[in-house]
Motif scaffolding. Structure first.
Motif, mmCIF file in Angstrom:
data_model
loop_
_atom_site.group_PDB
_atom_site.id
_atom_site.type_symbol
_atom_site.label_atom_id
_atom_site.label_comp_id
_atom_site.label_asym_id
_atom_site.label_seq_id
_atom_site.Cartn_x
_atom_site.Cartn_y
_atom_site.Cartn_z
ATOM 1 N N LEU A 29 -54.489 65.962 -5.593
ATOM 2 C CA LEU A 29 -53.964 65.010 -5.267
ATOM 3 C C LEU A 29 -54.563 63.982 -4.088
ATOM 4 C CD1 LEU A 29 -51.474 67.512 -3.823
ATOM 5 C CD2 LEU A 29 -50.883 66.044 -5.500
ATOM 6 N N GLY A 30 -54.198 63.230 -3.124
ATOM 7 C CA GLY A 30 -55.077 62.424 -2.037
ATOM 8 C C GLY A 30 -54.964 62.994 -1.026
ATOM 9 N N TRP A 31 -54.250 63.485 -0.574
ATOM 10 C CA TRP A 31 -54.713 64.708 0.489
ATOM 11 C C TRP A 31 -54.068 66.190 0.845
ATOM 12 C CZ3 TRP A 31 -58.346 64.763 4.101
ATOM 13 C CH2 TRP A 31 -58.024 64.767 5.166
ATOM 14 N N LYS A 32 -54.127 66.987 1.810
ATOM 15 C CA LYS A 32 -53.216 67.787 1.560
ATOM 16 C C LYS A 32 -52.153 67.843 1.594
ATOM 17 C CE LYS A 32 -57.237 69.541 3.775
ATOM 18 N NZ LYS A 32 -58.270 70.013 2.725
ATOM 19 N N THR A 33 -50.825 68.664 1.177
ATOM 20 C CA THR A 33 -49.473 68.257 0.806
ATOM 21 C C THR A 33 -48.773 67.439 1.789
ATOM 22 O OG1 THR A 33 -49.742 71.062 -0.407
ATOM 23 C CG2 THR A 33 -47.819 69.969 -0.790
ATOM 24 N N GLN A 34 -48.558 66.747 1.031
ATOM 25 C CA GLN A 34 -47.791 65.310 2.179
ATOM 26 C C GLN A 34 -46.320 65.086 0.672
ATOM 27 O OE1 GLN A 34 -49.771 62.599 3.060
ATOM 28 N NE2 GLN A 34 -50.571 63.639 4.790
ATOM 29 N N GLY A 35 -44.757 64.770 1.877
ATOM 30 C CA GLY A 35 -44.434 63.787 0.925
ATOM 31 C C GLY A 35 -44.185 63.215 -0.510
ATOM 32 N N SER A 36 -45.239 62.611 -0.168
ATOM 33 C CA SER A 36 -45.284 61.526 -0.971
ATOM 34 C C SER A 36 -46.000 62.023 -1.974
ATOM 35 C CB SER A 36 -46.511 60.698 -0.263
ATOM 36 O OG SER A 36 -47.434 61.069 0.029
ATOM 37 N N ASP A 37 -46.109 63.320 -1.935
ATOM 38 C CA ASP A 37 -46.887 63.937 -3.541
ATOM 39 C C ASP A 37 -45.662 64.501 -4.286
ATOM 40 O OD1 ASP A 37 -49.177 63.076 -2.892
ATOM 41 O OD2 ASP A 37 -48.950 65.160 -1.608
ATOM 42 N N ALA A 38 -44.485 64.442 -3.687
ATOM 43 C CA ALA A 38 -43.620 64.893 -4.359
ATOM 44 C C ALA A 38 -43.380 64.613 -5.966
ATOM 45 C CB ALA A 38 -41.734 64.315 -3.681
ATOM 46 N N PRO A 39 -43.334 63.814 -6.475
ATOM 47 C CA PRO A 39 -43.008 63.087 -7.899
ATOM 48 C C PRO A 39 -44.346 64.210 -8.676
ATOM 49 C CG PRO A 39 -43.178 61.225 -6.733
ATOM 50 C CD PRO A 39 -43.665 62.204 -5.869
ATOM 51 N N MET A 40 -45.193 65.152 -8.336
ATOM 52 C CA MET A 40 -45.862 65.407 -9.018
ATOM 53 C C MET A 40 -45.467 66.800 -8.993
ATOM 54 S SD MET A 40 -47.582 62.203 -8.690
ATOM 55 C CE MET A 40 -48.321 61.575 -6.459
ATOM 56 N N LEU A 41 -45.187 67.484 -7.980
ATOM 57 C CA LEU A 41 -44.763 68.692 -7.335
ATOM 58 C C LEU A 41 -43.428 69.423 -7.724
ATOM 59 C CD1 LEU A 41 -46.241 69.134 -3.723
ATOM 60 C CD2 LEU A 41 -47.433 69.191 -5.954
ATOM 61 N N LEU A 42 -43.041 68.344 -8.214
ATOM 62 C CA LEU A 42 -41.395 68.016 -8.734
ATOM 63 C C LEU A 42 -42.046 68.915 -10.061
ATOM 64 C CD1 LEU A 42 -38.211 68.396 -9.246
ATOM 65 C CD2 LEU A 42 -38.003 65.900 -9.385
ATOM 66 N N ALA A 43 -42.579 67.881 -10.685
ATOM 67 C CA ALA A 43 -42.887 67.748 -12.370
ATOM 68 C C ALA A 43 -43.770 68.772 -12.570
ATOM 69 C CB ALA A 43 -43.824 66.754 -13.110
ATOM 70 N N LEU A 44 -44.326 69.763 -12.258
ATOM 71 C CA LEU A 44 -45.125 70.364 -12.082
ATOM 72 C C LEU A 44 -43.087 71.767 -11.916
ATOM 73 C CD1 LEU A 44 -47.726 72.126 -12.115
ATOM 74 C CD2 LEU A 44 -47.735 72.611 -9.754
ATOM 75 N N SER A 45 -42.673 72.235 -10.760
ATOM 76 C CA SER A 45 -41.877 72.814 -10.517
ATOM 77 C C SER A 45 -40.845 72.984 -11.255
ATOM 78 C CB SER A 45 -41.322 72.792 -8.639
ATOM 79 O OG SER A 45 -40.414 71.695 -8.973
ATOM 80 N N LYS A 46 -40.470 72.013 -12.234
ATOM 81 C CA LYS A 46 -39.639 72.283 -13.089
ATOM 82 C C LYS A 46 -39.543 71.899 -14.668
ATOM 83 C CE LYS A 46 -35.858 70.080 -10.521
ATOM 84 N NZ LYS A 46 -34.679 69.666 -11.021
ATOM 85 N N GLY A 47 -41.044 71.988 -14.892
ATOM 86 C CA GLY A 47 -42.213 71.869 -15.819
ATOM 87 C C GLY A 47 -41.815 70.969 -16.740
ATOM 88 N N TYR A 48 -41.721 69.946 -16.713
ATOM 89 C CA TYR A 48 -41.834 68.847 -17.205
ATOM 90 C C TYR A 48 -43.381 68.620 -17.340
ATOM 91 C CZ TYR A 48 -37.826 67.625 -14.273
ATOM 92 O OH TYR A 48 -36.169 67.971 -14.117
ATOM 93 N N PHE A 49 -44.279 69.674 -16.661
ATOM 94 C CA PHE A 49 -46.130 69.207 -17.548
ATOM 95 C C PHE A 49 -45.545 69.891 -19.115
ATOM 96 C CE2 PHE A 49 -46.660 68.033 -12.715
ATOM 97 C CZ PHE A 49 -47.101 66.921 -13.528
ATOM 98 N N LYS A 50 -45.239 71.451 -18.296
ATOM 99 C CA LYS A 50 -45.185 72.226 -19.718
ATOM 100 C C LYS A 50 -44.358 71.163 -20.873
ATOM 101 C CE LYS A 50 -46.781 75.675 -17.928
ATOM 102 N NZ LYS A 50 -48.653 76.352 -18.450
ATOM 103 N N GLN A 51 -43.508 70.579 -20.609
ATOM 104 C CA GLN A 51 -42.720 70.842 -21.970
ATOM 105 C C GLN A 51 -43.269 69.344 -22.562
ATOM 106 O OE1 GLN A 51 -38.327 69.389 -20.420
ATOM 107 N NE2 GLN A 51 -38.529 71.356 -19.483
ATOM 108 N N GLU A 52 -44.150 69.059 -22.181
ATOM 109 C CA GLU A 52 -45.043 67.681 -22.414
ATOM 110 C C GLU A 52 -46.246 68.509 -23.135
ATOM 111 O OE1 GLU A 52 -44.501 64.480 -23.779
ATOM 112 O OE2 GLU A 52 -42.553 64.509 -21.752
ATOM 113 N N GLY A 53 -46.339 69.901 -23.504
ATOM 114 C CA GLY A 53 -47.484 69.939 -23.655
ATOM 115 C C GLY A 53 -48.376 70.472 -22.632
ATOM 116 N N LEU A 54 -48.548 70.461 -21.743
ATOM 117 C CA LEU A 54 -49.669 70.074 -20.793
ATOM 118 C C LEU A 54 -49.762 70.577 -19.852
ATOM 119 C CD1 LEU A 54 -48.787 66.738 -19.601
ATOM 120 C CD2 LEU A 54 -50.473 67.508 -21.304
ATOM 121 N N ASN A 55 -50.776 72.178 -19.921
ATOM 122 C CA ASN A 55 -50.784 73.178 -18.224
ATOM 123 C C ASN A 55 -51.668 72.366 -17.077
ATOM 124 O OD1 ASN A 55 -51.417 75.419 -16.712
ATOM 125 N ND2 ASN A 55 -53.163 75.328 -17.693
ATOM 126 N N VAL A 56 -51.048 71.860 -16.304
ATOM 127 C CA VAL A 56 -51.635 70.793 -14.758
ATOM 128 C C VAL A 56 -51.690 72.072 -14.029
ATOM 129 C CG1 VAL A 56 -51.193 69.116 -13.021
ATOM 130 C CG2 VAL A 56 -50.062 68.705 -15.922
#
Length: 340
Positions: A29-56
């Motif tokens: 991330l760019g800094w400590k956890t911030q609200g602007s990180d939400a797209p990456m964190l939602l992709a992680l929590s909802k398993g969107y990375f996993k669905q793309e075959g990625l272990n992020v």
């Protein structure tokens, strides 16, 4: 019967092998956890990375500019950071510098914040005022360029170097007249200090006065692009999916922030996420070309501005800084934002 059973076992093993063959991606991330990180964190929590075959794996950062050097060191494969730091490094180390693959902030966050009673509304109002900036940050480095583009001698500006965490306290006390900040940082630092940044402060945005720069987005290493372009494509697709989803369901983004870091201030970071969507991501340009893309001519002008501000020895080409090769179709990148 035996043949069917053997075939079923073979198929099961094949599917298991496929599921296990995920591509590992280390993301900063760019800094400590911030609200602007939400797209990456939602992709992680909802398993969107996993669905793309990625272990992020996502780690907190040390600054949006440091994202570039973290990736260049080989410690990280991708990250959320400032495209202007790519420009700076590509001027001297083009083969090692990461490439922006998903431009998220279309509106630049660089600004001078000031108490309204100081009367700072235009660059001309900066003359004779005491400004506080952190040496090396884009806002501080580019203040002289802002002055020149608006017919002001930079020597007429008085800039005091200070640590970033001192800017808002000194601004509140009146020790400085203006702070050279990122809007998305300075705004919420004021909120944390029980100030009203909307009612009591002016914001001189660089983008309104000739420095129409881009800023944060998702960048990846050149090695990852060369070795596994499909992984890059999947990473971008997952983040874009989450970014678009948050537009119509901001609560999902807010929940993902706390799911990642339960020590984050929920209300503050939700508001920071909304700030990013309303003031940095939404623009006439992003409405036309979609999230993730940018205008090549505008980026070329940005490269000129950064080269002047940082006195770069060479100017990198647009293609060395950004590629749209991995973007999903435009229809999938149209942001519909529903305010909460």
């Amino acid at each position: 019967m035996f043949q069917r059973l053997a075939a079923s076992i073979a198929l099961g093993l094949a599917l298991t092998g496929t599921a296990m063959a995920e591509t590992d991606i280390r993301f900063t991330l760019g800094w400590k956890t911030q609200g602007s990180d939400a797209p990456m964190l939602l992709a992680l929590s909802k398993g969107y990375f996993k669905q793309e075959g990625l272990n992020v794996t996502i780690d907190q950062g040390e600054g949006s500019g440091a994202t570039v050097t973290r990736i260049m060191s080989g410690t990280y494969d991708a990250g959320f950071g400032d495209i202007n730091a790519i420009i700076q490094n590509a001027a001297t180390r083009p083969e090692e510098t990461p490439v922006m693959v998903y431009q998220m902030w279309s509106v630049p966050p660089f600004a001078v914040s000031s108490r309204k009673e100081t009367g700072i509304q235009t660059p001309a109002d900066l003359v004779g005022k005491v400004l506080g900036g952190s040496q090396g940050t884009p806002t501080t480095r580019l203040i002289a360029v802002l002055a020149r583009k608006n017919g002001i001698d930079p020597d007429q500006l008085q800039v005091t170097n200070m640590a970033p965490n001192l800017q808002e306290p000194m601004l509140i006390k009146g020790d400085i007249d203006g702070a050279l900040v990122f809007t998305i940082t300075g705004w919420f630092n004021l909120v944390n200090n029980r100030q009203d940044p909307e009612a009591d402060y002016n914001w001189l945005n660089f983008g309104d006065f000739g420095l129409d720069l881009y800023s944060n987005g998702v960048m990846v290493s050149r090695r990852l692009i060369a070795e596994n372009p499909d992984a890059v494509r999947g990473l971008v697709r997952a983040i874009n999916r989450a970014a678009i989803e948050i537009g119509t369901d901001p609560a999902a983004g807010a929940e993902a922030i706390i799911a990642y870091d339960n020590l984050a201030k929920a209300d503050l970071e939700r508001d920071r996420m909304i700030f990013a969507y309303e003031r940095l991501m939404q623009s006439d340009e992003s409405a036309r070309i979609g999230l993730g893309d940018l205008d090549d001519a505008r980026l070329a002008r940005s490269i000129d501005i950064v080269a002047e501000g940082y006195e770069l020895p060479t100017k990198p080409e647009v293609a060395a800084v950004f590629t749209r090769e991995f973007l999903p179709p435009l229809d999938d990148r149209k942001l519909v934002y529903t305010p909460q």
